[in-house]
Design a protein around this motif. Sequence first.
Motif, PDB file in Angstrom:
ATOM      1  N   SER A   4     103.703   1.970  81.576  1.00  0.00           N
ATOM      2  CA  SER A   4     103.780   3.418  81.380  1.00  0.00           C
ATOM      3  C   SER A   4     104.114   3.774  79.925  1.00  0.00           C
ATOM      4  CB  SER A   4     104.808   4.043  82.322  1.00  0.00           C
ATOM      5  OG  SER A   4     106.097   3.556  82.045  1.00  0.00           O
ATOM      6  N   GLU A   5     104.894   2.910  79.247  1.00  0.00           N
ATOM      7  CA  GLU A   5     105.175   3.151  77.831  1.00  0.00           C
ATOM      8  C   GLU A   5     103.910   3.018  76.992  1.00  0.00           C
ATOM      9  OE1 GLU A   5     109.804   1.871  77.173  1.00  0.00           O
ATOM     10  OE2 GLU A   5     108.359   0.258  77.582  1.00  0.00           O
ATOM     11  N   PHE A   6     103.088   2.016  77.320  1.00  0.00           N
ATOM     12  CA  PHE A   6     101.806   1.884  76.632  1.00  0.00           C
ATOM     13  C   PHE A   6     100.948   3.131  76.867  1.00  0.00           C
ATOM     14  CE2 PHE A   6     102.593  -2.791  76.788  1.00  0.00           C
ATOM     15  CZ  PHE A   6     102.414  -3.048  75.441  1.00  0.00           C
ATOM     16  N   ASP A   7     100.924   3.595  78.111  1.00  0.00           N
ATOM     17  CA  ASP A   7     100.124   4.786  78.430  1.00  0.00           C
ATOM     18  C   ASP A   7     100.648   6.019  77.697  1.00  0.00           C
ATOM     19  OD1 ASP A   7      98.497   3.271  80.047  1.00  0.00           O
ATOM     20  OD2 ASP A   7      99.580   3.779  81.894  1.00  0.00           O
ATOM     21  N   ASP A   8     101.972   6.156  77.605  1.00  0.00           N
ATOM     22  CA  ASP A   8     102.562   7.288  76.880  1.00  0.00           C
ATOM     23  C   ASP A   8     102.173   7.264  75.407  1.00  0.00           C
ATOM     24  OD1 ASP A   8     103.757   8.117  79.203  1.00  0.00           O
ATOM     25  OD2 ASP A   8     105.740   7.317  78.703  1.00  0.00           O
ATOM     26  N   ILE A   9     102.216   6.089  74.804  1.00  0.00           N
ATOM     27  CA  ILE A   9     101.843   5.969  73.384  1.00  0.00           C
ATOM     28  C   ILE A   9     100.372   6.302  73.199  1.00  0.00           C
ATOM     29  CG2 ILE A   9     101.576   4.351  71.466  1.00  0.00           C
ATOM     30  CD1 ILE A   9     104.122   2.942  72.537  1.00  0.00           C
ATOM     31  N   ARG A  10      99.522   5.811  74.107  1.00  0.00           N
ATOM     32  CA  ARG A  10      98.087   6.128  74.011  1.00  0.00           C
ATOM     33  C   ARG A  10      97.851   7.635  74.134  1.00  0.00           C
ATOM     34  NH1 ARG A  10      97.188   1.075  76.395  1.00  0.00           N
ATOM     35  NH2 ARG A  10      95.946  -0.194  74.996  1.00  0.00           N
ATOM     36  N   ALA A  11      98.566   8.294  75.041  1.00  0.00           N
ATOM     37  CA  ALA A  11      98.410   9.733  75.210  1.00  0.00           C
ATOM     38  C   ALA A  11      98.855  10.473  73.953  1.00  0.00           C
ATOM     39  CB  ALA A  11      99.217  10.207  76.419  1.00  0.00           C
ATOM     40  N   HIS A  12      99.929  10.017  73.338  1.00  0.00           N
ATOM     41  CA  HIS A  12     100.413  10.641  72.102  1.00  0.00           C
ATOM     42  C   HIS A  12      99.401  10.467  70.977  1.00  0.00           C
ATOM     43  CE1 HIS A  12     103.262  12.159  69.208  1.00  0.00           C
ATOM     44  NE2 HIS A  12     103.067  11.081  68.456  1.00  0.00           N
ATOM     45  N   ILE A  13      98.825   9.276  70.881  1.00  0.00           N
ATOM     46  CA  ILE A  13      97.815   9.023  69.849  1.00  0.00           C
ATOM     47  C   ILE A  13      96.595   9.905  70.076  1.00  0.00           C
ATOM     48  CG2 ILE A  13      96.180   7.296  68.979  1.00  0.00           C
ATOM     49  CD1 ILE A  13      98.381   5.197  69.420  1.00  0.00           C
ATOM     50  N   ALA A  14      96.185  10.031  71.323  1.00  0.00           N
ATOM     51  CA  ALA A  14      95.013  10.858  71.636  1.00  0.00           C
ATOM     52  C   ALA A  14      95.265  12.325  71.291  1.00  0.00           C
ATOM     53  CB  ALA A  14      94.652  10.717  73.113  1.00  0.00           C
ATOM     54  N   ALA A  15      96.504  12.787  71.444  1.00  0.00           N
ATOM     55  CA  ALA A  15      96.844  14.186  71.137  1.00  0.00           C
ATOM     56  C   ALA A  15      96.841  14.448  69.636  1.00  0.00           C
ATOM     57  CB  ALA A  15      98.207  14.525  71.728  1.00  0.00           C
ATOM     58  N   GLU A  16      96.968  13.412  68.825  1.00  0.00           N
ATOM     59  CA  GLU A  16      97.032  13.561  67.376  1.00  0.00           C
ATOM     60  C   GLU A  16      95.671  13.449  66.694  1.00  0.00           C
ATOM     61  OE1 GLU A  16      99.773  14.309  65.584  1.00  0.00           O
ATOM     62  OE2 GLU A  16     100.897  14.464  67.442  1.00  0.00           O
ATOM     63  N   ASP A  21      92.522  10.146  61.142  1.00  0.00           N
ATOM     64  CA  ASP A  21      91.769   9.302  62.072  1.00  0.00           C
ATOM     65  C   ASP A  21      91.895   7.819  61.767  1.00  0.00           C
ATOM     66  OD1 ASP A  21      90.936  11.421  63.596  1.00  0.00           O
ATOM     67  OD2 ASP A  21      89.097  11.733  62.446  1.00  0.00           O
ATOM     68  N   ASP A  22      91.956   7.443  60.483  1.00  0.00           N
ATOM     69  CA  ASP A  22      92.067   6.020  60.139  1.00  0.00           C
ATOM     70  C   ASP A  22      93.384   5.436  60.633  1.00  0.00           C
ATOM     71  OD1 ASP A  22      89.620   6.088  58.921  1.00  0.00           O
ATOM     72  OD2 ASP A  22      90.430   6.335  56.892  1.00  0.00           O
ATOM     73  N   LEU A  23      94.478   6.145  60.411  1.00  0.00           N
ATOM     74  CA  LEU A  23      95.784   5.656  60.858  1.00  0.00           C
ATOM     75  C   LEU A  23      95.861   5.604  62.377  1.00  0.00           C
ATOM     76  CD1 LEU A  23      98.207   7.434  58.374  1.00  0.00           C
ATOM     77  CD2 LEU A  23      97.583   5.022  58.438  1.00  0.00           C
ATOM     78  N   LEU A  24      95.256   6.577  63.025  1.00  0.00           N
ATOM     79  CA  LEU A  24      95.272   6.575  64.489  1.00  0.00           C
ATOM     80  C   LEU A  24      94.452   5.414  65.039  1.00  0.00           C
ATOM     81  CD1 LEU A  24      95.007  10.387  65.167  1.00  0.00           C
ATOM     82  CD2 LEU A  24      96.989   8.923  65.464  1.00  0.00           C
ATOM     83  N   ILE A  26      94.052   2.545  63.553  1.00  0.00           N
ATOM     84  CA  ILE A  26      94.895   1.365  63.330  1.00  0.00           C
ATOM     85  C   ILE A  26      95.981   1.292  64.400  1.00  0.00           C
ATOM     86  CG2 ILE A  26      96.600   0.331  61.778  1.00  0.00           C
ATOM     87  CD1 ILE A  26      94.865   1.424  59.451  1.00  0.00           C
ATOM     88  N   ALA A  27      96.576   2.430  64.714  1.00  0.00           N
ATOM     89  CA  ALA A  27      97.620   2.456  65.747  1.00  0.00           C
ATOM     90  C   ALA A  27      97.049   2.032  67.094  1.00  0.00           C
ATOM     91  CB  ALA A  27      98.231   3.853  65.842  1.00  0.00           C
ATOM     92  N   ARG A  28      95.850   2.516  67.429  1.00  0.00           N
ATOM     93  CA  ARG A  28      95.208   2.112  68.688  1.00  0.00           C
ATOM     94  C   ARG A  28      94.959   0.609  68.716  1.00  0.00           C
ATOM     95  NH1 ARG A  28      91.734   6.351  67.697  1.00  0.00           N
ATOM     96  NH2 ARG A  28      92.375   8.197  68.803  1.00  0.00           N
ATOM     97  N   THR A  29      94.445   0.090  67.617  1.00  0.00           N
ATOM     98  CA  THR A  29      94.154  -1.342  67.534  1.00  0.00           C
ATOM     99  C   THR A  29      95.431  -2.161  67.686  1.00  0.00           C
ATOM    100  OG1 THR A  29      92.278  -0.894  66.080  1.00  0.00           O
ATOM    101  CG2 THR A  29      93.128  -3.146  66.092  1.00  0.00           C
ATOM    102  N   LEU A  30      96.491  -1.761  66.991  1.00  0.00           N
ATOM    103  CA  LEU A  30      97.762  -2.483  67.084  1.00  0.00           C
ATOM    104  C   LEU A  30      98.336  -2.418  68.499  1.00  0.00           C
ATOM    105  CD1 LEU A  30      99.438  -1.497  63.712  1.00  0.00           C
ATOM    106  CD2 LEU A  30      98.516  -3.729  64.350  1.00  0.00           C
TER     107      LEU A  30
END
Length: 133
Positions: A4-16, A21-24, A26-30
């Motif tokens: 659920s923590e992974f899902d929360d982080i993914r949802a936060h990234i998607a909202a941003e 876009d490049d940093l996001l 990278i964040a998705r890849t990491l």
Amino acid sequence: MTRSEFDDIRAHIAAEEGDSDDLLQIARTLLDDLEQARLREATLRARYLGLLTAARATVASDAVGDPNPLTFLRHELGKAGQVPSGDEEVVRILADARTAEELLAHIDEAQPTRLRTSARMRRCAGAGRRLPR
């Protein structure tokens, strides 16, 4: 991290989306890499637990005089396709085991001895050193 923590982080990234876009990306890849590493670790831990349980059951079976105590270990190794199948492979596996034993025995011997630094050196070295005013 939990799923659920992974899902929360993914949802936060998607909202941003849209800001950086490049940093996001990278964040998705990491995050994907971290989740894959966590999954691999869980898989390895489960396999280790299976092997440890089989090894313990084999020793216990031998202790009570079971005529075929290796059943548990053979079964566990067979699930992973790791049962030795020929004389050449058996000889190689035994040689590898002997080499590993020797290497492990030398690990304790090869521990480097730490040199003691004098009190004066400790005062003069490091990032916390101050210059006289």
